[in-house]
Design an enzyme around this catalytic site. Structure first.
Site, short mmCIF file in Angstrom:
data_model
loop_
_atom_site.label_atom_id
_atom_site.label_comp_id
_atom_site.label_asym_id
_atom_site.label_seq_id
_atom_site.Cartn_x
_atom_site.Cartn_y
_atom_site.Cartn_z
CD GLN A 165 3.26 30.89 69.03
OE1 GLN A 165 3.03 31.37 70.14
NE2 GLN A 165 3.31 31.64 67.96
CB CYS A 194 1.90 31.77 59.20
SG CYS A 194 2.17 33.46 58.66
CG HIS A 201 4.22 28.98 61.71
ND1 HIS A 201 5.08 29.44 60.74
CD2 HIS A 201 3.64 30.08 62.25
CE1 HIS A 201 5.00 30.77 60.70
NE2 HIS A 201 4.14 31.18 61.60
CG ASP A 257 8.23 25.48 65.55
OD1 ASP A 257 8.66 26.35 66.35
OD2 ASP A 257 7.39 25.73 64.68
CE LYS A 306 6.43 33.45 66.85
NZ LYS A 306 5.43 34.40 66.37
#
Lengths: 414, 152
Positions: free
Chosen positions: A211, A372, A131, A208, A234
């Site tokens: 998600q 993004c 991202h 990261d 999220k």
């Protein structure tokens, strides 16, 4: 992501849907079908109530008041930290820093951990799947300190080229920062293997998890990464709150990211003594309500069962992949062998934005655009896709409505 | 679905699918590039002007049906017009695209001819920028602005 084990029991989706008041509305005269969960998830009543309760009943600043409300607020805030630690499988509460979201987590690490250590020519390894939030902070460091950015490639399916990644890890590699699950394609990286490859060479790794963490078990202890970051919104929590896990030893070595109140022990004009972990990194009054809401969201996920959620979303993905790819003119973008509940696709002759509008008119909320993550879409030869992304409350019936909406879009543009 | 039909009128679908004047132009007198960073839509606009009048107009680029149709019809509408008239046309188009639904100046919309096909766009706030991109780019081209025009 964990193996399916005996913790897995089918989700009672109908009951869970009742926990999300927003889902029972109509949009453009049609029942809302919310399939934009990779952008942000909806919030259950438990989360909404936890925030309201804080403001209605014990709103107070934390860590400094001697009065009762302040103590209640402090306890609730710190309970949220412990819950986040447990949820992520970390070992110590002080290794959990509350931040605004994964973006701030990554920026904190790039500026407070890596910037003081990096020399011109030193290399940072990321992947094509990142991202923008895991690209731009490192580009800033490139400008500030002359760091070199190396990008591990993906294959035509959007799966990481693990050998090419391994080959990038060299003597000058000072840091690795990798996405756990791609927001644009749904690819699940073989993250344990990738972390291990870097750790073998004693290269620190940030993962990261924006998600990933709401869709499968993250076990930081087993993962072995140095930093892991999440975004509350999220994961059924509020916006503006997230968490950064960092190994205590590294966090201790790092200078503060922001200066201000809360992060100090004592201040004179000559010298300031910084507070201990994690407060050294939480300057100013934090998002107390947000942290409490995040704690409530993680509790909600645990009660539903993260393994059950993972199985449910995998089931939805398989169903959606079959339903959507059977429509003439539709091509799935991103066909990695391991995928989370994200389905990106293009429709021949229908621009993703037009498809998004037509779906919206039928009550189906999806994302259209580059998500993004422009570099990975460019790598796969597209500028934009339509993206449907699933959460614990989605159903097969909703995917049928998605498929009907796509068919409608094809008709409009035929 | 009446809203959808308002948005995707036949004329828009036709121009979206088969854009007119979709070609580069050698020897143009004015040129500007428009870009919408949110969705990646691109419009590179070329104009040939003589004695304060546009004699030819064309564009390259890619985007959704709305942005492509908007650029396509723009090139048709400006051809032969004086720069002064084009700025007036641009003002009227801007007013149509950004006025609240139901608050259109019907007299002006009638003057817009086939550009009135875009009158339904204002009911889709998320899509207004798709339609205005080409017109912002036109502004830049006529003002010899060399920076890429961004909708943001």
């Amino acid at each position: 992501m964990s193996e399916i084990d005996d913790k897995e029991r089918p989700l009672d989706v109908e009951r869970l849907r009742g926990d999300f008041p927003i889902l029972s509305q109509e949009v453009n005269g049609k029942p809302l079908v919310y399939l934009d969960n990779a952008a942000t998830t909806q919030k259950p009543t438990a989360v909404i109530d936890s925030i309201c309760d804080y403001y209605r009943e014990y709103n107070s600043n934390i860590h400094r008041g001697v009065h009762t409300l302040s103590q209640r607020a402090t306890d609730a805030y710190e309970r949220a930290r412990v819950r986040t630690m447990d949820f992520l499988g970390a070992g110590r509460p002080e290794e959990i820093i509350f931040v605004r979201g994964a973006t701030e987590g990554i920026n904190l690490v790039s500026q407070a951990y890596l910037r003081p250590r990096i020399e011109p020519g030193d290399e940072i390894v990321i992947s094509t799947l990142e991202h923008h939030s895991n690209i731009v902070p490192w580009q800033l460091l490139r400008e500030q300190a002359g760091a070199v950015l190396k990008v591990a490639p993906v294959d035509d399916n959007g799966a990481i080229d693990i050998q090419a990644y391994k080959d990038l890890l060299g003597e000058r590699t000072k840091f690795v920062s990798l996405v756990h699950v791609s927001n644009a394609l749904g690819t699940i990286n073989p993250i344990r293997e990738m972390v291990a490859m870097a750790r073998e060479k004693e290269i620190p790794v940030l993962v990261d998890g924006a998600q990933a963490a709401a869709h499968g078990r993250v076990d930081i202890d087993k993962l072995g990464c140095d930093f892991y970051t999440i975004s509350g919104h999220k994961m059924y929590g509020p916006t503006g709150i997230g968490a950064l896990y960092g190994k205590a030893q590294l966090l201790e070595e790092m200078p503060p990211y922001h200066g201000g109140g809360e992060m100090i022990l004592s201040v004179t004009f000559d010298k300031t003594e910084y507070n201990r972990l994690p407060y050294k990194f939480e300057a100013g009054t934090p998002d107390i309500a947000g942290a409490i809401g995040l704690g409530a969201a993680l509790e909600y996920i645990e009660e539903a069962g993260i393994e059950s959620i993972e199985a449910h979303e995998k089931n939805l993905l398989d169903y959606a992949t079959a339903a959507v790819s059977s429509i003439d003119g539709v091509e799935i973008i991103g066909r990695a062998p391991a995928k989370a509940g994200i389905l990106s696709f293009i429709i021949d002759g229908v621009h993703p934005h037009d498809a998004g509008t037509i779906l919206d008119q039928q009550g189906v909320a999806v994302r259209a655009g580059h998500h993004c993550a422009q570099p990975v879409l460019e790598r796969l030869g597209v500028q934009a896709t339509v993206r449907a992304s699933f959460a614990l409350y989605n159903t097969r019936e909703e995917i049928d409505l998605l498929a009907q909406g796509i068919t409608k879009a094809v008709e409009v543009f035929a | 679905m009446s809203g959808l039909r308002d948005l995707y009128q036949e004329l828009i679908l036709d121009h979206g699918k088969s854009p007119r004047n979709h070609r580069p132009m050698d020897g143009c007198t004015h040129q500007a590039n428009g870009f919408n960073p949110v969705c990646g839509d691109k419009v590179n606009l070329y104009l040939s002007c003589e004695d304060g009048r546009v004699t030819d107009a064309s564009f390259e680029g890619n985007g959704c049906a709305i942005s492509t149709a908007s650029a396509s019809m723009l090139t048709q509408m400006v051809k032969g017009k004086s720069v002064e008239d084009i700025f007036e046309l641009r003002r009227m188009v801007g007013a149509m695209l950004t006025s609240s639904p139901g608050e259109h100046d019907q007299e002006e919309i009638e003057k817009l001819g086939k550009l009135a096909a875009f009158s339904g766009v204002c009911e889709f706030p998320g899509r207004v920028k798709c339609a205005t991109l080409a017109w912002h780019t036109l502004d830049a081209a006529l003002k010899d602005d060399e920076e890429t025009i961004s909708t943001e």
